[in-house]
Motif scaffolding. Structure first.
Motif, PDB file in Angstrom:
ATOM      1  N   ILE A 102       0.871  -1.185   0.000  1.00  0.00           N
ATOM      2  CA  ILE A 102       0.000   0.000   0.000  1.00  0.00           C
ATOM      3  C   ILE A 102       0.912   1.239   0.000  1.00  0.00           C
ATOM      4  CG2 ILE A 102      -1.940   1.194   1.163  1.00  0.00           C
ATOM      5  CD1 ILE A 102      -2.726  -1.452   2.410  1.00  0.00           C
ATOM      6  N   THR A 111      -3.744  -2.283  -2.984  1.00  0.00           N
ATOM      7  CA  THR A 111      -4.415  -1.180  -3.668  1.00  0.00           C
ATOM      8  C   THR A 111      -4.830  -1.590  -5.080  1.00  0.00           C
ATOM      9  OG1 THR A 111      -2.897   0.217  -2.426  1.00  0.00           O
ATOM     10  CG2 THR A 111      -4.200   1.309  -4.121  1.00  0.00           C
ATOM     11  N   CYS A 160      -3.603   3.262   8.260  1.00  0.00           N
ATOM     12  CA  CYS A 160      -3.562   2.881   6.846  1.00  0.00           C
ATOM     13  C   CYS A 160      -4.453   3.869   6.076  1.00  0.00           C
ATOM     14  CB  CYS A 160      -4.090   1.462   6.713  1.00  0.00           C
ATOM     15  SG  CYS A 160      -4.602   1.053   5.058  1.00  0.00           S
ATOM     16  N   ASN A 200      -6.359   3.515   3.749  1.00  0.00           N
ATOM     17  CA  ASN A 200      -7.674   2.955   3.423  1.00  0.00           C
ATOM     18  C   ASN A 200      -8.631   2.961   4.606  1.00  0.00           C
ATOM     19  OD1 ASN A 200      -6.814   2.323   0.783  1.00  0.00           O
ATOM     20  ND2 ASN A 200      -5.819   0.487   1.571  1.00  0.00           N
TER      21      ASN A 200
END
Ligand code: FES
Ligand code: ZN
Ligand code: ZN
Length: 304
Positions: free
Chosen positions: A83, A119, A223, A225
């Motif tokens: 990521i 990703t 993170c 996300n």
């Protein structure tokens, strides 16, 4: 403000226990609490080989550190999720930690299996990154532990993580998830390693203070996300409740394990009865082909 146990000044106030502690007594309080959790819930014994899933964050690094300090045979597995910058920075922290404290840490790259990172996988599959990430991480941790003869798989979930998950599962009465929420998930299949959460009774705040005082350098950013995640929203609400009524989080969680969980055992049994080997990889699943192999297959197809 004086420490409850000595004459030094207290550096932290733990409202849930009505305790003020100096640095030394705070550190030993956390270590004793983890040790007590291990013994009370029979998580593992000194003969076990324990693998800890490491993210580079405070909780997972603390878990490896504390288990080592308590004398348990512990190693870490850092999964490089691919990521972007976040993965680069968190890997750096994990590697630095391993060197600093001389603790063995293995590294596993998601890209090695998929050719791309989380990703890209989520973009290719048009699925939320956190949901594919969860499936992939759980699979790799279990497989690595099983293939390398670890008898226990530990994660760094803290009390805030556990309570937010419990809260969310209760709001939507997710029987299957409620049945599996615990400090210990016993081994139900030869190829599913026993799972434990030694930090489940330590709060996020206590864990952060412990890491700082022990000079464990961890990745502080979430993170990318996780931005806007419902779990963060729930944690904030639960902290507001805790502020007004200290120790609510601990009580909610422990009372669920003591009194509530048994009502969901049927869901657990139903799931266990359905477990059989995945047609592709042979690891247990409730589907014909496990979620990991399904994702892998889809990624291969879409990448051509
Ligand atoms: Fe898995 Fe963020 S850590 S998507
Ligand atoms: Zn003291
Ligand atoms: Zn499979």
């Amino acid at each position: 403000m004086k420490c409850r146990f000595c004459n030094k000044s207290a550096i932290i106030k733990l409202r849930a226990y009505n305790l003020k502690l100096c640095e030394e007594h705070f550190l030993s309080f956390i270590e004793k609490r983890v040790e007590k959790t291990i013994k009370k819930y029979r998580l593992f014994s000194p003969e076990d080989r324990i693998l800890v899933g490491i993210s580079g964050g405070k909780d997972s690094l603390n878990t490896v550190y504390i288990l080592n300090t308590l004398g348990y045979k512990t190693e870490g597995l850092y999964i490089d999720l691919g990521i972007g910058e976040y993965s680069l920075r968190s890997k750096e922290k994990a590697v630095k930690f391993a060197r600093q404290f001389n603790i063995p840490i293995h590294i596993y790259e998601v890209k090695k299996d998929f050719g791309v990172g989380i990703t890209e996988i989520s973009l290719l599959l048009r699925r939320k990154p956190c949901s594919v990430c969860g499936v992939i991480k759980r699979y790799i941790l279990n497989k690595f532990a099983f293939e390398n003869n670890f008898t226990v798989l530990a994660t760094g979930h803290n009390l805030d993580d556990e309570v937010a998950t419990l809260f969310s599962n209760v709001l939507s009465w997710q029987e299957g998830y409620l049945a599996r929420q615990d400090i210990l998930l016993p081994q139900k299949h030869e190829k599913l390693v026993k799972k434990v959460k030694p930090l489940a009774l330590i709060t996020e705040k206590e864990s952060a203070a412990y890491a700082i005082l022990r000079q464990i350098d961890y990745i502080r950013e979430e993170c990318p996300n996780a931005k806007g995640a419902t779990s963060i929203f729930y944690k904030n609400i639960l902290n507001q409740i805790e502020e007004k009524q200290p120790s609510t989080k601990l009580r909610f969680y422990l009372d669920f394990i003591r009194k509530g969980k048994k009502y969901f055992e049927r869901a657990l049994k139903e799931r266990e009865d359905k477990l059989h080997p995945c047609k592709v990889c042979g690891y247990p699943t409730t589907r014909e082909i496990c979620q990991y192999c399904t994702i892998k297959n889809e990624v291969q197809k879409r990448r051509g």
